[in-house]
Design an enzyme around this catalytic site. Structure first.
Site, PDB file in Angstrom:
ATOM      1  N   TRP A 102       0.827  -1.216   0.000  1.00 12.31           N
ATOM      2  CA  TRP A 102       0.000   0.000   0.000  1.00 12.31           C
ATOM      3  C   TRP A 102       0.857   1.261   0.000  1.00 12.31           C
ATOM      4  O   TRP A 102       0.511   2.236  -0.664  1.00 12.31           O
ATOM      5  CB  TRP A 102      -1.004  -0.021   1.159  1.00 12.31           C
ATOM      6  CG  TRP A 102      -1.925  -1.183   1.014  1.00 12.31           C
ATOM      7  CD1 TRP A 102      -1.991  -2.292   1.787  1.00 12.31           C
ATOM      8  CD2 TRP A 102      -2.897  -1.399  -0.042  1.00 12.31           C
ATOM      9  NE1 TRP A 102      -2.924  -3.177   1.300  1.00 12.31           N
ATOM     10  CE2 TRP A 102      -3.487  -2.655   0.186  1.00 12.31           C
ATOM     11  CE3 TRP A 102      -3.284  -0.652  -1.156  1.00 12.31           C
ATOM     12  CZ2 TRP A 102      -4.477  -3.178  -0.669  1.00 12.31           C
ATOM     13  CZ3 TRP A 102      -4.269  -1.171  -2.004  1.00 12.31           C
ATOM     14  CH2 TRP A 102      -4.844  -2.413  -1.748  1.00 12.31           C
ATOM     15  N   ASP A 169      -1.612   6.842   6.200  1.00 11.61           N
ATOM     16  CA  ASP A 169      -2.657   5.920   5.757  1.00 11.61           C
ATOM     17  C   ASP A 169      -2.906   4.985   6.942  1.00 11.61           C
ATOM     18  O   ASP A 169      -2.076   4.135   7.263  1.00 11.61           O
ATOM     19  CB  ASP A 169      -2.159   5.141   4.528  1.00 11.61           C
ATOM     20  CG  ASP A 169      -3.136   4.051   4.099  1.00 11.61           C
ATOM     21  OD1 ASP A 169      -4.182   3.888   4.754  1.00 11.61           O
ATOM     22  OD2 ASP A 169      -2.839   3.362   3.099  1.00 11.61           O
ATOM     23  N   LYS A 193     -12.541  -1.681   7.456  1.00 15.64           N
ATOM     24  CA  LYS A 193     -11.851  -2.621   8.340  1.00 15.64           C
ATOM     25  C   LYS A 193     -12.198  -2.347   9.809  1.00 15.64           C
ATOM     26  O   LYS A 193     -12.689  -3.221  10.509  1.00 15.64           O
ATOM     27  CB  LYS A 193     -10.345  -2.553   8.138  1.00 15.64           C
ATOM     28  CG  LYS A 193      -9.956  -2.865   6.693  1.00 15.64           C
ATOM     29  CD  LYS A 193      -8.484  -2.633   6.468  1.00 15.64           C
ATOM     30  CE  LYS A 193      -8.139  -2.474   5.011  1.00 15.64           C
ATOM     31  NZ  LYS A 193      -8.400  -3.645   4.186  1.00 15.64           N
TER      32      LYS A 193
HETATM   33  N1  PMP Z   1      -4.101   1.180   2.471  1.00 17.06           N
HETATM   34  C1  PMP Z   1      -4.125   0.095   3.245  1.00 17.06           C
HETATM   35  C2  PMP Z   1      -3.198   0.019   4.421  1.00 17.06           C
HETATM   36  C3  PMP Z   1      -5.007  -0.956   2.962  1.00 17.06           C
HETATM   37  O1  PMP Z   1      -5.026  -2.032   3.724  1.00 17.06           O
HETATM   38  C4  PMP Z   1      -5.869  -0.838   1.839  1.00 17.06           C
HETATM   39  C5  PMP Z   1      -6.881  -1.911   1.488  1.00 17.06           C
HETATM   40  N2  PMP Z   1      -6.662  -3.158   1.925  1.00 17.06           N
HETATM   41  C6  PMP Z   1      -5.791   0.307   1.052  1.00 17.06           C
HETATM   42  C7  PMP Z   1      -4.908   1.303   1.404  1.00 17.06           C
HETATM   43  C8  PMP Z   1      -6.666   0.483  -0.153  1.00 17.06           C
HETATM   44  O2  PMP Z   1      -7.932   0.764   0.291  1.00 17.06           O
HETATM   45  P1  PMP Z   1      -9.185   0.946  -0.649  1.00 17.06           P
HETATM   46  O3  PMP Z   1      -9.532  -0.404  -1.176  1.00 17.06           O
HETATM   47  O4  PMP Z   1     -10.215   1.512   0.280  1.00 17.06           O
HETATM   48  O5  PMP Z   1      -8.815   1.886  -1.734  1.00 17.06           O
END
Ligand code: PMP
Length: 352
Positions: A102, A169, A193
């Site tokens: 991520w 994030d 989450k």
């Molecule tokens: N950042 C992190 C730490 C994540 O775990 C995730 C999704 N698993 C995301 C970003 C991406 O999130 P989204 O699907 O809401 O765009």
């Protein structure tokens, strides 16, 4: 049979939240209308979003004079773009700590907008650890971190100390423990989450940071526009915001972040203790950087996989398969996961 839902996201919700959300689909606030058929500008929904924002600031212990709360579309992935648009000056440079998939995605998107410096990375060891010994240059517009690494199961215990604006994030550990949120200038997190259903993304922004990039920003991507319009430049995700409001209220009623932190620590402890005790298993992440949210582990003997998967399925243990890029197992034990369900998984591990 009861399912114990260890899904990494979208994930388990508290029973009471699920019940309230289900009722509101049929009859919201005794209006004989559904939450998903009312106007986002109705007073009923305005109360919902106002309450959700208040709860965010209350749980984070942040001041509304300094910080603004948004509920945005497009997931945390859109925040990779919005943070760059709104915080990175045209000739500026953004700093990143690369702790996994991520972070890497956030880096990739930010590079579209300008210079990026990756200050430290744990890629060399399969992202098993959180980098610690690095110094942060002071010529950066901001420093971006990923507080919890959903795929690898690592989490910051201490954040880098810097005078730069700090962007985090927090998608997979938002409001799972007490933190000094005032250290951060922008926090973003997909709701699916720890604080709700998919479809909305929480953004907390220090207002004084905005309007300094010299960029022309499309309205939907512009934090200032979104703030001005109260997250309603266009139609917001009414139902998802409602579910987040219920979830945030549930967190508050449970005793807030201090109480949920104790519970989350207890859940993680029984699982990590079993991983460390049981010769059939080995943890993936380095011990000192282990996540309280995503517990990643492998079998020491792959020939036992079929038996373990069967025992787990028989016990109603759902979605412990590791992310395809890491393999093995991952048990996501977010805020709503009861300790009883973690115990069921531990019992399955003991039975192998
Ligand atoms: N950042 C992190 C730490 C994540 O775990 C995730 C999704 N698993 C995301 C970003 C991406 O999130 P989204 O699907 O809401 O765009």
């Amino acid at each position: 049979m009861k399912k114990h839902n260890f899904s990494a996201g979208p994930s388990i919700l508290p029973d009471t939240v699920m019940q309230q959300a289900a009722e509101a689909i049929l009859n919201f606030n005794n209006s004989n209308l559904s939450i998903i058929e009312i106007s986002h500008r109705s007073s009923d929904f305005m109360q919902v979003i106002t309450k959700a924002k208040e709860l965010v600031l209350e749980l984070a212990e942040l001041n509304s004079d300094e910080y603004e709360v948004l509920f945005q579309h497009g997931g945390a992935s859109t925040q990779f773009i919005m943070t760059a648009y709104n915080l990175l000056p045209i000739d500026g440079k953004a700093g990143f700590i690369d702790t996994g998939t991520w972070s890497s995605k956030a880096i990739k998107e930010t590079k579209i907008f300008g210079n990026v410096e990756t200050i430290a990375s744990s890629k060399d060891q399969g992202y098993k650890y959180i980098p610690k010994d690095f110094s942060v240059p002071n010529d950066l517009a901001y420093l971006h971190v990923t507080s919890n690494n959903t795929i690898y199961g690592t989490q910051y215990k201490d954040f880098p100390v810097t005078d730069l604006p700090l962007v985090a994030d927090m998608s997979s550990d938002i409001f799972s423990k007490k933190l000094d949120f005032s250290k951060f200038d922008v926090i973003y997190a997909g709701a699916q989450k720890n604080i709700g259903a998919s479809g909305t993304t929480l953004v907390i922004i220090k207002k004084s940071l905005l309007g300094k990039t010299g960029r022309t920003i499309p309205s939907m991507m512009n934090y200032e526009v979104q703030i001005d319009k109260g997250s309603m430049f266009n139609t917001p995700s009414v139902f998802s915001i409602y579910v987040s409001m219920l979830y945030l209220q549930w967190l508050k009623d449970k005793g807030g972040l201090e109480a949920i932190e104790k519970l989350n620590e207890a859940k993680a402890k029984i699982l990590y203790d079993e991983i460390d005790r049981n010769p059939n298993f080995v943890g993936y992440a380095n011990k000192e950087d282990r996540s309280l949210m995503n517990v990643t582990f492998n079998l020491t003997d792959e020939s036992k996989k079929e038996r373990f998967d069967q025992l787990a399925a028989e016990a109603g243990v759902h979605a412990i398969k590791g992310h395809r890029s890491v393999g093995g197992y991952r048990a996501s034990i977010y805020n709503a996961m009861p300790i009883e369900s973690v115990q069921v998984l531990v019992d399955v591990m003991k039975a192998l």
